[in-house]
Design an enzyme around this catalytic site. Structure first.
Site, PDB file in Angstrom:
ATOM      1  N   ARG A   1      -3.167   6.788   0.774  1.00  0.00           N
ATOM      2  CA  ARG A   1      -3.673   8.029   1.386  1.00  0.00           C
ATOM      3  C   ARG A   1      -2.708   8.734   2.326  1.00  0.00           C
ATOM      4  NH1 ARG A   1      -9.046   5.132   3.262  1.00  0.00           N
ATOM      5  NH2 ARG A   1      -7.470   3.501   3.238  1.00  0.00           N
TER       6      ARG A   1
ATOM      7  N   ASP B   1      -6.666  -2.298  -7.693  1.00  0.00           N
ATOM      8  CA  ASP B   1      -7.245  -2.935  -6.512  1.00  0.00           C
ATOM      9  C   ASP B   1      -7.548  -4.384  -6.845  1.00  0.00           C
ATOM     10  OD1 ASP B   1      -8.319  -2.022  -3.712  1.00  0.00           O
ATOM     11  OD2 ASP B   1      -9.691  -3.550  -4.465  1.00  0.00           O
TER      12      ASP B   1
ATOM     13  N   ARG C   1      -6.023  11.675  -6.537  1.00  0.00           N
ATOM     14  CA  ARG C   1      -7.339  11.041  -6.430  1.00  0.00           C
ATOM     15  C   ARG C   1      -8.449  12.085  -6.568  1.00  0.00           C
ATOM     16  NH1 ARG C   1      -8.936   8.513  -0.805  1.00  0.00           N
ATOM     17  NH2 ARG C   1      -8.979  10.757  -0.444  1.00  0.00           N
TER      18      ARG C   1
ATOM     19  N   TYR D   1     -15.256 -10.917  -0.268  1.00  0.00           N
ATOM     20  CA  TYR D   1     -15.937  -9.654  -0.588  1.00  0.00           C
ATOM     21  C   TYR D   1     -17.163  -9.885  -1.467  1.00  0.00           C
ATOM     22  CZ  TYR D   1     -11.966  -7.285   1.478  1.00  0.00           C
ATOM     23  OH  TYR D   1     -11.015  -6.854   2.370  1.00  0.00           O
TER      24      TYR D   1
ATOM     25  N   ARG E   1       0.819  -1.230   0.000  1.00  0.00           N
ATOM     26  CA  ARG E   1       0.000   0.000   0.000  1.00  0.00           C
ATOM     27  C   ARG E   1       0.848   1.273   0.000  1.00  0.00           C
ATOM     28  NH1 ARG E   1      -5.562  -0.521   1.646  1.00  0.00           N
ATOM     29  NH2 ARG E   1      -6.260  -2.367   0.511  1.00  0.00           N
TER      30      ARG E   1
HETATM   31  O1  CP3 Z   1       0.101  -1.469  -2.592  1.00  0.00           O
HETATM   32  C1  CP3 Z   1      -0.171  -0.521  -3.374  1.00  0.00           C
HETATM   33  O2  CP3 Z   1       0.269   0.625  -3.202  1.00  0.00           O
HETATM   34  C2  CP3 Z   1      -0.953  -0.839  -4.627  1.00  0.00           C
HETATM   35  C3  CP3 Z   1      -2.338  -0.610  -4.571  1.00  0.00           C
HETATM   36  C4  CP3 Z   1      -3.305  -1.518  -3.823  1.00  0.00           C
HETATM   37  C5  CP3 Z   1      -4.556  -1.043  -3.381  1.00  0.00           C
HETATM   38  N1  CP3 Z   1      -5.285  -2.098  -2.914  1.00  0.00           N
HETATM   39  C6  CP3 Z   1      -5.006   0.360  -3.465  1.00  0.00           C
HETATM   40  C7  CP3 Z   1      -6.084   0.820  -2.586  1.00  0.00           C
HETATM   41  C8  CP3 Z   1      -3.252  -2.883  -3.525  1.00  0.00           C
HETATM   42  C9  CP3 Z   1      -2.124  -3.874  -3.726  1.00  0.00           C
HETATM   43  C10 CP3 Z   1      -4.522  -3.230  -2.961  1.00  0.00           C
HETATM   44  C11 CP3 Z   1      -4.872  -4.600  -2.560  1.00  0.00           C
HETATM   45  C12 CP3 Z   1      -6.111  -4.831  -1.815  1.00  0.00           C
HETATM   46  N2  CP3 Z   1      -7.330  -4.234  -1.966  1.00  0.00           N
HETATM   47  C13 CP3 Z   1      -6.263  -5.840  -0.840  1.00  0.00           C
HETATM   48  C14 CP3 Z   1      -5.205  -6.832  -0.427  1.00  0.00           C
HETATM   49  C15 CP3 Z   1      -4.128  -6.219   0.375  1.00  0.00           C
HETATM   50  C16 CP3 Z   1      -4.511  -5.820   1.760  1.00  0.00           C
HETATM   51  O3  CP3 Z   1      -4.340  -4.638   2.065  1.00  0.00           O
HETATM   52  O4  CP3 Z   1      -4.892  -6.700   2.533  1.00  0.00           O
HETATM   53  C17 CP3 Z   1      -7.573  -5.796  -0.354  1.00  0.00           C
HETATM   54  C18 CP3 Z   1      -8.182  -6.665   0.718  1.00  0.00           C
HETATM   55  C19 CP3 Z   1      -8.264  -4.771  -1.099  1.00  0.00           C
HETATM   56  C20 CP3 Z   1      -9.680  -4.380  -1.009  1.00  0.00           C
HETATM   57  C21 CP3 Z   1      -9.810  -2.977  -0.561  1.00  0.00           C
HETATM   58  N3  CP3 Z   1      -9.505  -1.870  -1.334  1.00  0.00           N
HETATM   59  C22 CP3 Z   1     -10.210  -2.507   0.712  1.00  0.00           C
HETATM   60  C23 CP3 Z   1     -10.603  -3.405   1.874  1.00  0.00           C
HETATM   61  C24 CP3 Z   1     -10.136  -1.116   0.675  1.00  0.00           C
HETATM   62  C25 CP3 Z   1     -10.508  -0.148   1.755  1.00  0.00           C
HETATM   63  C26 CP3 Z   1      -9.349  -0.099   2.684  1.00  0.00           C
HETATM   64  C27 CP3 Z   1      -9.228   1.188   3.428  1.00  0.00           C
HETATM   65  O5  CP3 Z   1      -8.133   1.329   4.015  1.00  0.00           O
HETATM   66  O6  CP3 Z   1     -10.124   2.017   3.403  1.00  0.00           O
HETATM   67  C28 CP3 Z   1      -9.668  -0.732  -0.596  1.00  0.00           C
HETATM   68  C29 CP3 Z   1      -9.425   0.642  -1.072  1.00  0.00           C
HETATM   69  C30 CP3 Z   1      -8.049   0.972  -1.512  1.00  0.00           C
HETATM   70  N4  CP3 Z   1      -7.271   0.167  -2.306  1.00  0.00           N
HETATM   71  C31 CP3 Z   1      -7.346   2.187  -1.254  1.00  0.00           C
HETATM   72  C32 CP3 Z   1      -6.126   2.106  -1.941  1.00  0.00           C
HETATM   73  C33 CP3 Z   1      -5.051   3.150  -2.030  1.00  0.00           C
HETATM   74  C34 CP3 Z   1      -7.887   3.376  -0.459  1.00  0.00           C
HETATM   75  C35 CP3 Z   1      -8.935   4.026  -1.291  1.00  0.00           C
HETATM   76  C36 CP3 Z   1      -8.913   5.529  -1.243  1.00  0.00           C
HETATM   77  O7  CP3 Z   1      -7.990   6.139  -1.797  1.00  0.00           O
HETATM   78  O8  CP3 Z   1      -9.847   6.090  -0.676  1.00  0.00           O
END
Ligand code: CP3
Length: 355
Positions: free
Chosen positions: A31, A77, A40, A154, A27
């Site tokens: 943010r 994602d 974004r 999910y 990640r």
């Molecule tokens: O690692 C990176 O920088 C690459 C980008 C990346 C994102 N999601 C961007 C993201 C990667 C590799 C993921 C994987 C992902 N997405 C997973 C597996 C990894 C983990 O963290 O366990 C999962 C379970 C998801 C599903 C998902 N996407 C969730 C549960 C959420 C909300 C999480 C939160 O913290 O609010 C997201 C949103 C998400 N994916 C964001 C980002 C940068 C935040 C969205 C925003 O900018 O508002």
């Protein structure tokens, strides 16, 4: 493809010699970076950001420029795969992901297609090409996907969950339904990762964020088996280079031997195991990625540096370590702390490698 100026990450994944331990953060594009929030905002939301290749490229490069990570990870994602299978996906502001019409029965699963990644996920392929142009060989690019089990949580729960009651009820009451879903997801993910490789990613990571909620036998049946099915279909060498596969199961530290046995090149560790123990158990088979507690980044830079040194010392001398956090960086971490983490690994690790 351009020659890589910094290939430490790929070399460490293959347990080859490096001059210091490479480091990136799960990640890392996210943010906690004000630059990410600004991009974004311009995209008009998270999913639009994922679907606009120039902007996805911009945020992928931010952690390379700002914190100096040794690898870039494609900005996207894991949930774009179920979306490409026709499920409506929303990300409300300040909320997690939602599938308003979750999978409930065998008929729902039968209706799901295995998507063509060049078509429904063509925007990801365009982003990869833009990122490779932007990186210009500075560091390697990691592609990724969710594990079938994690994606299914999910798709069946309709979003995040604390109890996983719906998917567990389905797994135990309707095994034929869940296994058909997991098979379709494994084949979709394998095709998707292979397309990412053909468009230019140099390593791939499978995120099994929710494998750890299963019992040992159920982990084998519902999660590991399908990750193995993916790995067996992946392109392992492309344009003369090995494409390392990283498998990360959060909560899976009891099952390291089975994970290493899938044929992956790297096992991702969460922060609940000491890395010297993980090295003793599977370090002769695979490289290790991890494993600082992501919450350590709330501590002051001196404390972060101490912890980095502890982990380097525990891993000890030699190859096969990619430094990372044990899970993703949290959105409220100060950027200075993320920078201190990366710098500490880069400065303290050369003494563990023969020059
Ligand atoms: O690692 C990176 O920088 C690459 C980008 C990346 C994102 N999601 C961007 C993201 C990667 C590799 C993921 C994987 C992902 N997405 C997973 C597996 C990894 C983990 O963290 O366990 C999962 C379970 C998801 C599903 C998902 N996407 C969730 C549960 C959420 C909300 C999480 C939160 O913290 O609010 C997201 C949103 C998400 N994916 C964001 C980002 C940068 C935040 C969205 C925003 O900018 O508002």
């Amino acid at each position: 493809m351009t020659n890589l100026k910094n290939d430490r990450f790929l070399r460490a994944c293959l347990r080859q010699d490096v001059d210091r331990t490479p480091v990136w953060m799960m990640r890392q594009a996210g943010r906690y970076l004000p630059e990410y929030r600004a991009t974004r905002g311009r995209a008009g939301g998270f999913l639009n950001l994922c679907k606009t290749p120039e902007l996805a490229c911009e945020v992928t490069l931010q952690p390379i420029d700002i914190i100096g990570a040794d690898a870039a990870i494609l900005f996207s994602d894991i949930l774009v795969v179920p979306e490409a299978m026709g499920m409506e996906l929303t990300f409300g502001v300040g909320e997690g992901p939602r599938f308003p019409q979750p999978i409930t029965c065998l008929a729902d699963v039968k209706n799901l297609p295995v998507p063509d990644p060049e078509d429904e996920l063509g925007y990801v392929m365009k982003a990869i090409e833009a990122i490779q142009r932007g990186l210009d060989g500075r560091v390697p690019l990691i592609g990724f996907a969710g594990s079938p089990w994690t994606l299914a949580t999910y798709m069946i729960e309709g979003g995040g969950s604390k109890t996983f009651s719906k998917i567990k009820a389905m797994a135990f009451n309707e095994p034929a339904t869940i296994h058909l879903l997991l098979e379709k997801l494994a084949d979709s993910v394998a095709a998707y990762l292979n397309a990412q490789i053909r468009h230019g990613v140099q390593a791939v990571q499978i995120f099994d964020t929710w494998g750890g909620i299963l019992s040992t036998r159920d982990y084998q049946d519902f999660s590991l088996q399908y990750m193995q099915r993916i790995i067996s279909q992946l392109i392992r060498e492309y344009r003369g280079r090995r494409v390392p596969v990283i498998l990360y199961t959060k909560g899976g530290m009891g099952w390291l031997e089975a994970i290493a046995d899938t044929g992956c090149d790297v096992v991702g560790l969460d922060w609940t195991i000491d890395i010297d123990i993980a090295r003793q158990r599977i370090g002769h088979l695979v490289a290790l990625q991890g494993n600082m507690d992501p919450s350590m980044l709330y501590a002051k830079p001196d404390r972060i540096r101490d912890e980095v040194c502890n982990i380097l010392e525990r891993f000890g001398h030699g190859n096969g370590h990619v430094f990372n956090l044990g899970h993703g960086i949290m959105p409220d971490i100060p950027v200075e702390h993320a920078k201190a983490f990366i710098k500490a690994v880069q400065e303290a690790s050369p003494r563990y490698h023969d020059q």
